[in-house]
Design an enzyme around this catalytic site. Structure first.
Site, PDB file in Angstrom:
ATOM      1  N   ARG A  82       0.833  -1.196   0.000  1.00 45.50           N
ATOM      2  CA  ARG A  82       0.000   0.000   0.000  1.00 45.50           C
ATOM      3  C   ARG A  82       0.868   1.245   0.000  1.00 45.50           C
ATOM      4  NH1 ARG A  82      -3.058  -0.540   4.905  1.00 45.50           N
ATOM      5  NH2 ARG A  82      -3.891  -2.478   4.146  1.00 45.50           N
ATOM      6  N   ARG A  91       1.936  -4.935  -7.393  1.00 45.21           N
ATOM      7  CA  ARG A  91       2.523  -6.202  -6.916  1.00 45.21           C
ATOM      8  C   ARG A  91       3.920  -5.977  -6.356  1.00 45.21           C
ATOM      9  NH1 ARG A  91      -0.768 -10.679  -6.638  1.00 45.21           N
ATOM     10  NH2 ARG A  91       0.918 -12.006  -7.369  1.00 45.21           N
ATOM     11  N   ASP A  94       5.081 -10.384  -2.611  1.00 47.64           N
ATOM     12  CA  ASP A  94       4.310 -11.619  -2.470  1.00 47.64           C
ATOM     13  C   ASP A  94       4.911 -12.438  -1.345  1.00 47.64           C
ATOM     14  OD1 ASP A  94       2.359 -11.487  -4.508  1.00 47.64           O
ATOM     15  OD2 ASP A  94       3.855 -12.020  -6.013  1.00 47.64           O
ATOM     16  N   ASP A  96       4.170 -16.165   0.203  1.00 47.36           N
ATOM     17  CA  ASP A  96       3.401 -17.396   0.022  1.00 47.36           C
ATOM     18  C   ASP A  96       3.787 -18.414   1.077  1.00 47.36           C
ATOM     19  OD1 ASP A  96       2.129 -16.505  -2.320  1.00 47.36           O
ATOM     20  OD2 ASP A  96       3.761 -17.239  -3.592  1.00 47.36           O
TER      21      ASP A  96
HETATM   22  N1  ROI Z   1       8.367 -14.857 -11.692  1.00 48.04           N
HETATM   23  C1  ROI Z   1       9.434 -14.935 -10.883  1.00 48.04           C
HETATM   24  N2  ROI Z   1      10.638 -15.122 -11.410  1.00 48.04           N
HETATM   25  N3  ROI Z   1       9.298 -14.820  -9.529  1.00 48.04           N
HETATM   26  C2  ROI Z   1       8.080 -14.623  -8.957  1.00 48.04           C
HETATM   27  O1  ROI Z   1       7.981 -14.517  -7.726  1.00 48.04           O
HETATM   28  C3  ROI Z   1       6.951 -14.542  -9.785  1.00 48.04           C
HETATM   29  N4  ROI Z   1       5.704 -14.329  -9.271  1.00 48.04           N
HETATM   30  C4  ROI Z   1       4.631 -14.218 -10.052  1.00 48.04           C
HETATM   31  C5  ROI Z   1       4.718 -14.418 -11.526  1.00 48.04           C
HETATM   32  C6  ROI Z   1       4.126 -13.203 -12.227  1.00 48.04           C
HETATM   33  C7  ROI Z   1       3.942 -15.669 -11.880  1.00 48.04           C
HETATM   34  N5  ROI Z   1       6.073 -14.589 -11.989  1.00 48.04           N
HETATM   35  C8  ROI Z   1       7.136 -14.672 -11.170  1.00 48.04           C
HETATM   36  O2  ROI Z   1       3.442 -13.988  -9.512  1.00 48.04           O
END
Ligand code: ROI
Length: 159
Positions: A82, A91, A94, A96
């Site tokens: 944000r 983005r 991320d 996970d």
């Molecule tokens: N590609 C790479 N190399 N690393 C990521 O973390 C990553 N994450 C994504 C997409 C767009 C699929 N590609 C990615 O969400």
């Protein structure tokens, strides 16, 4: 406490700094210790036309339940994302949940082991630094996944 592996990714202009900030936030989560961090790896995005990603894997030991951890991670993502939304796009970070102890989780919000991890070099190689010889909760051996997933295209950053 359960051992959890988290995949981190960013494709901001300074993604390594995003990852370092995220790691500080992970270390401060309640009932949670940050127990290991892999090297950082740079690779092309799987989607064409995006900047290159920096990825890493972190090991946590946590007393949080899986969905509570997911909520906490989304809080970290939102906090960093944000802040930078207007400058860098949506983005920025991320986080996970890759593996959660020996659990197999199949809920609408959370599938563990993470759906795509078996085919992603930028997840498997950093994970192998932290957990060589790991057997996933579904019985797959990390060594076999690595053998089927070339290192090619990954660049390991020094330090
Ligand atoms: N590609 C790479 N190399 N690393 C990521 O973390 C990553 N994450 C994504 C997409 C767009 C699929 N590609 C990615 O969400």
């Amino acid at each position: 406490m359960e051992r959890v592996y988290i995949g981190l990714g960013s494709n901001l202009a300074e993604p390594a700094e995003q990852l370092r900030e995220a790691l500080k936030a992970l270390a401060q989560l309640p009932q949670t210790a940050l127990s290991g961090v892999s090297s950082f790896y740079v690779s092309d995005s799987l989607l064409p036309g995006q900047p290159r990603y920096t990825n890493a894997v972190a090991a946590l030991d946590t007393g949080l339940a899986p969905l509570a951890l997911l909520d906490a991670l989304q809080g970290v993502e939102n906090g960093q994302g944000r802040e930078r939304l207007e400058r860098w796009g949506p983005r920025t970070l991320d986080l996970d949940i890759l593996l959660f102890g020996d659990r197999l989780i199949d809920e609408p919000r959370l599938k563990v082991p993470h759906y795509h991890m078996h085919a992603r070099a930028f997840v498997l190689y950093p994970l192998a630094e932290l957990a060589p010889g790991l057997i996933l909760a579904d019985g797959r051996a990390l060594d076999n996944l690595l053998a089927a997933c070339p290192f090619e295209g990954l660049e390991r950053l020094p330090g």
